[in-house]
Design a protein around this motif. Structure first.
Motif, PDB file in Angstrom:
ATOM      1  N   LEU A  24      -3.073 -75.797  -7.351  1.00  0.00           N
ATOM      2  CA  LEU A  24      -3.956 -75.247  -8.371  1.00  0.00           C
ATOM      3  C   LEU A  24      -3.334 -75.409  -9.756  1.00  0.00           C
ATOM      4  CD1 LEU A  24      -6.400 -73.596  -9.339  1.00  0.00           C
ATOM      5  CD2 LEU A  24      -5.118 -71.527  -8.761  1.00  0.00           C
ATOM      6  N   GLU A  25      -2.072 -75.013  -9.893  1.00  0.00           N
ATOM      7  CA  GLU A  25      -1.394 -75.136 -11.185  1.00  0.00           C
ATOM      8  C   GLU A  25      -1.245 -76.596 -11.602  1.00  0.00           C
ATOM      9  OE1 GLU A  25      -0.647 -72.833 -13.323  1.00  0.00           O
ATOM     10  OE2 GLU A  25      -1.469 -71.291 -12.009  1.00  0.00           O
ATOM     11  N   TYR A  26      -0.959 -77.452 -10.654  1.00  0.00           N
ATOM     12  CA  TYR A  26      -0.819 -78.884 -10.948  1.00  0.00           C
ATOM     13  C   TYR A  26      -2.117 -79.442 -11.525  1.00  0.00           C
ATOM     14  CZ  TYR A  26      -0.304 -83.909 -10.161  1.00  0.00           C
ATOM     15  OH  TYR A  26      -0.266 -85.275 -10.329  1.00  0.00           O
ATOM     16  N   ASN A  27      -3.235 -79.101 -10.926  1.00  0.00           N
ATOM     17  CA  ASN A  27      -4.522 -79.619 -11.378  1.00  0.00           C
ATOM     18  C   ASN A  27      -4.948 -79.028 -12.717  1.00  0.00           C
ATOM     19  OD1 ASN A  27      -5.873 -81.517  -9.295  1.00  0.00           O
ATOM     20  ND2 ASN A  27      -5.014 -79.887  -8.022  1.00  0.00           N
ATOM     21  N   ILE A  28      -4.541 -77.791 -13.007  1.00  0.00           N
ATOM     22  CA  ILE A  28      -4.820 -77.217 -14.322  1.00  0.00           C
ATOM     23  C   ILE A  28      -3.994 -77.932 -15.383  1.00  0.00           C
ATOM     24  CG2 ILE A  28      -4.561 -75.144 -15.740  1.00  0.00           C
ATOM     25  CD1 ILE A  28      -5.249 -73.483 -13.250  1.00  0.00           C
ATOM     26  N   ARG A  29      -2.718 -78.155 -15.104  1.00  0.00           N
ATOM     27  CA  ARG A  29      -1.852 -78.833 -16.072  1.00  0.00           C
ATOM     28  C   ARG A  29      -2.329 -80.249 -16.366  1.00  0.00           C
ATOM     29  NH1 ARG A  29       2.316 -76.751 -12.853  1.00  0.00           N
ATOM     30  NH2 ARG A  29       2.672 -78.842 -12.018  1.00  0.00           N
ATOM     31  N   ASN A  30      -2.900 -80.915 -15.353  1.00  0.00           N
ATOM     32  CA  ASN A  30      -3.320 -82.294 -15.525  1.00  0.00           C
ATOM     33  C   ASN A  30      -4.778 -82.444 -15.953  1.00  0.00           C
ATOM     34  OD1 ASN A  30      -1.098 -84.378 -14.495  1.00  0.00           O
ATOM     35  ND2 ASN A  30      -0.933 -82.504 -13.281  1.00  0.00           N
ATOM     36  N   GLY A  31      -5.430 -81.341 -16.238  1.00  0.00           N
ATOM     37  CA  GLY A  31      -6.783 -81.391 -16.772  1.00  0.00           C
ATOM     38  C   GLY A  31      -7.881 -81.561 -15.747  1.00  0.00           C
ATOM     39  N   ALA A  32      -7.531 -81.568 -14.464  1.00  0.00           N
ATOM     40  CA  ALA A  32      -8.566 -81.692 -13.437  1.00  0.00           C
ATOM     41  C   ALA A  32      -9.355 -80.396 -13.279  1.00  0.00           C
ATOM     42  CB  ALA A  32      -7.945 -82.100 -12.101  1.00  0.00           C
ATOM     43  N   LEU A  33      -8.743 -79.263 -13.646  1.00  0.00           N
ATOM     44  CA  LEU A  33      -9.408 -77.968 -13.603  1.00  0.00           C
ATOM     45  C   LEU A  33      -9.211 -77.269 -14.943  1.00  0.00           C
ATOM     46  CD1 LEU A  33      -8.279 -76.626 -10.091  1.00  0.00           C
ATOM     47  CD2 LEU A  33     -10.560 -77.458 -10.704  1.00  0.00           C
ATOM     48  N   LEU A  34     -10.188 -76.463 -15.330  1.00  0.00           N
ATOM     49  CA  LEU A  34     -10.043 -75.653 -16.531  1.00  0.00           C
ATOM     50  C   LEU A  34      -9.096 -74.482 -16.256  1.00  0.00           C
ATOM     51  CD1 LEU A  34     -13.778 -75.512 -17.686  1.00  0.00           C
ATOM     52  CD2 LEU A  34     -11.981 -77.035 -18.515  1.00  0.00           C
ATOM     53  N   SER A  35      -8.529 -73.934 -17.311  1.00  0.00           N
ATOM     54  CA  SER A  35      -7.588 -72.828 -17.136  1.00  0.00           C
ATOM     55  C   SER A  35      -8.253 -71.607 -16.511  1.00  0.00           C
ATOM     56  CB  SER A  35      -6.965 -72.455 -18.482  1.00  0.00           C
ATOM     57  OG  SER A  35      -7.968 -72.061 -19.404  1.00  0.00           O
ATOM     58  N   ARG A  36      -9.580 -71.499 -16.656  1.00  0.00           N
ATOM     59  CA  ARG A  36     -10.282 -70.357 -16.071  1.00  0.00           C
ATOM     60  C   ARG A  36     -10.180 -70.354 -14.547  1.00  0.00           C
ATOM     61  NH1 ARG A  36     -16.792 -71.855 -16.491  1.00  0.00           N
ATOM     62  NH2 ARG A  36     -16.980 -72.344 -14.262  1.00  0.00           N
ATOM     63  N   ALA A  37      -9.794 -71.481 -13.942  1.00  0.00           N
ATOM     64  CA  ALA A  37      -9.669 -71.560 -12.484  1.00  0.00           C
ATOM     65  C   ALA A  37      -8.653 -70.552 -11.960  1.00  0.00           C
ATOM     66  CB  ALA A  37      -9.269 -72.967 -12.071  1.00  0.00           C
ATOM     67  N   ARG A  38      -7.689 -70.176 -12.800  1.00  0.00           N
ATOM     68  CA  ARG A  38      -6.698 -69.173 -12.356  1.00  0.00           C
ATOM     69  C   ARG A  38      -7.362 -67.841 -12.023  1.00  0.00           C
ATOM     70  NH1 ARG A  38      -3.726 -71.476 -16.771  1.00  0.00           N
ATOM     71  NH2 ARG A  38      -1.931 -72.696 -16.006  1.00  0.00           N
ATOM     72  N   ASP A  39      -8.460 -67.538 -12.712  1.00  0.00           N
ATOM     73  CA  ASP A  39      -9.170 -66.285 -12.458  1.00  0.00           C
ATOM     74  C   ASP A  39     -10.284 -66.445 -11.432  1.00  0.00           C
ATOM     75  OD1 ASP A  39      -7.669 -64.905 -14.440  1.00  0.00           O
ATOM     76  OD2 ASP A  39      -8.950 -65.792 -15.991  1.00  0.00           O
ATOM     77  N   GLU A  40     -10.684 -67.680 -11.168  1.00  0.00           N
ATOM     78  CA  GLU A  40     -11.820 -67.919 -10.279  1.00  0.00           C
ATOM     79  C   GLU A  40     -11.413 -68.305  -8.860  1.00  0.00           C
ATOM     80  OE1 GLU A  40     -14.913 -69.663 -13.641  1.00  0.00           O
ATOM     81  OE2 GLU A  40     -13.630 -71.022 -12.506  1.00  0.00           O
ATOM     82  N   ILE A  41     -10.191 -68.777  -8.683  1.00  0.00           N
ATOM     83  CA  ILE A  41      -9.726 -69.231  -7.374  1.00  0.00           C
ATOM     84  C   ILE A  41      -8.611 -68.315  -6.899  1.00  0.00           C
ATOM     85  CG2 ILE A  41      -8.761 -71.143  -6.056  1.00  0.00           C
ATOM     86  CD1 ILE A  41      -9.930 -73.045  -8.131  1.00  0.00           C
ATOM     87  N   HIS A  42      -8.778 -67.763  -5.722  1.00  0.00           N
ATOM     88  CA  HIS A  42      -7.801 -66.819  -5.173  1.00  0.00           C
ATOM     89  C   HIS A  42      -7.415 -67.264  -3.759  1.00  0.00           C
ATOM     90  CE1 HIS A  42      -8.921 -64.097  -8.467  1.00  0.00           C
ATOM     91  NE2 HIS A  42     -10.175 -64.434  -8.184  1.00  0.00           N
ATOM     92  N   PHE A  43      -6.198 -66.957  -3.388  1.00  0.00           N
ATOM     93  CA  PHE A  43      -5.698 -67.304  -2.061  1.00  0.00           C
ATOM     94  C   PHE A  43      -5.222 -66.035  -1.374  1.00  0.00           C
ATOM     95  CE2 PHE A  43      -5.006 -71.014  -4.787  1.00  0.00           C
ATOM     96  CZ  PHE A  43      -5.737 -71.964  -4.085  1.00  0.00           C
ATOM     97  N   VAL A  44      -5.624 -65.896  -0.107  1.00  0.00           N
ATOM     98  CA  VAL A  44      -5.338 -64.669   0.636  1.00  0.00           C
ATOM     99  C   VAL A  44      -4.687 -65.010   1.963  1.00  0.00           C
ATOM    100  CG1 VAL A  44      -6.323 -62.586   1.654  1.00  0.00           C
ATOM    101  CG2 VAL A  44      -7.331 -63.538  -0.425  1.00  0.00           C
ATOM    102  N   HIS A  45      -3.640 -64.302   2.279  1.00  0.00           N
ATOM    103  CA  HIS A  45      -2.971 -64.433   3.570  1.00  0.00           C
ATOM    104  C   HIS A  45      -3.689 -63.525   4.563  1.00  0.00           C
ATOM    105  CE1 HIS A  45       0.229 -63.691   6.613  1.00  0.00           C
ATOM    106  NE2 HIS A  45       0.482 -64.968   6.377  1.00  0.00           N
ATOM    107  N   ALA A  46      -4.334 -64.120   5.579  1.00  0.00           N
ATOM    108  CA  ALA A  46      -5.097 -63.329   6.544  1.00  0.00           C
ATOM    109  C   ALA A  46      -5.230 -64.088   7.849  1.00  0.00           C
ATOM    110  CB  ALA A  46      -6.477 -62.981   5.994  1.00  0.00           C
ATOM    111  N   ASP A  47      -5.422 -63.332   8.912  1.00  0.00           N
ATOM    112  CA  ASP A  47      -5.642 -63.881  10.260  1.00  0.00           C
ATOM    113  C   ASP A  47      -7.081 -63.576  10.642  1.00  0.00           C
ATOM    114  OD1 ASP A  47      -5.712 -64.609  12.891  1.00  0.00           O
ATOM    115  OD2 ASP A  47      -4.143 -63.231  13.557  1.00  0.00           O
TER     116      ASP A  47
END
Length: 226
Positions: A24-47
């Motif tokens: 996610l951070e790589y794609n934001i730095r390289n312009g593939a995603l907007l910085s707002r993706a940090r607030d829109e994309i979440h990752f959860v550890h779950a079974d």
């Protein structure tokens, strides 16, 4: 541009989640995603095999989904999963490619030994994630659900499970549901034909795209709710 979007990625592997966050951070730095993706994309550890994983007060994922659904008139737009679906036999008998066996984690390929009464014993372990995913789709009222399967036989079994799940829904919800089986391989569309797979007395049927080798290649079972 989509004005608002909320994406939640779920995995049981902490290593996979760590890599996803780095991507996610790589794609934001390289312009593939907007910085707002940090607030829109979440990752959860779950079974997802844990019966409490969707409860609002029972897990981090349940709390996050509850917050995401506040103020919405309906559930999720899309639930998509490529779960472990290879049986231990197919993992070791040469069916699974050597590169997959060597370089992909077994945890992501072979499900734990969980049986489901609606499938044959030889297929029960390979299919064990799908009843849980279908139940989650119904609980979250997902408009579209896309589940990858290993081959046409498994796809038909999962489509039949979807039909069983539909029987337990209110009549109106049953009539608004459609189940399809899609071919995953891109080159399949060069030589495709169509085969109807019906389930009992239901009006809807699953559509299977087949080629000269109809018993090979991955499939996706797709559920849609109007």
């Amino acid at each position: 541009m989509i004005p608002t979007i909320s994406i939640i990625g779920v995995d049981i592997s902490a290593a996979a989640l760590s890599l996803a966050k780095k991507n996610l951070e790589y794609n934001i730095r390289n312009g593939a995603l907007l910085s707002r993706a940090r607030d829109e994309i979440h990752f959860v550890h779950a079974d997802i095999l844990d019966p409490c994983y969707l409860e609002p007060d029972g897990s981090e994922l349940g709390k996050m989904l509850s917050r995401s659904n506040q103020g919405l008139s309906r559930g999720l737009d899309l639930l998509i999963s490529n779960p472990p679906y290879i049986s231990p036999r197919d993992f070791t008998n040469g069916t699974t490619r050597r590169s997959v066996r060597l370089y992909e984690p077994t945890l992501a390929l072979v499900p734990p030994a969980i049986r489901h009464p609606k499938v044959a014993s030889d297929s029960a372990r390979a299919d064990s994630f799908y009843p849980h995913l279908l139940a989650a789709s119904a609980q979250l009222d997902a408009r579209f659900t896309v589940l990858e399967c290993g081959d046409p036989g498994q796809a038909r079994r999962v489509a039949a499970m979807a039909d069983d799940t539909r029987q337990n829904l209110p009549w109106r919800s049953q009539k608004n549901m459609k189940t399809e089986i899609w071919r995953c391989d891109w080159d399949a569309y060069l030589h495709e034909t169509t085969e109807d797979v019906s389930f009992g007395d239901q009006e809807e049927s699953a559509t299977l795209d087949v080629t000269a080798k109809p018993d090979q290649g991955a499939r996706a079972v797709v559920l849609s709710r109007c």
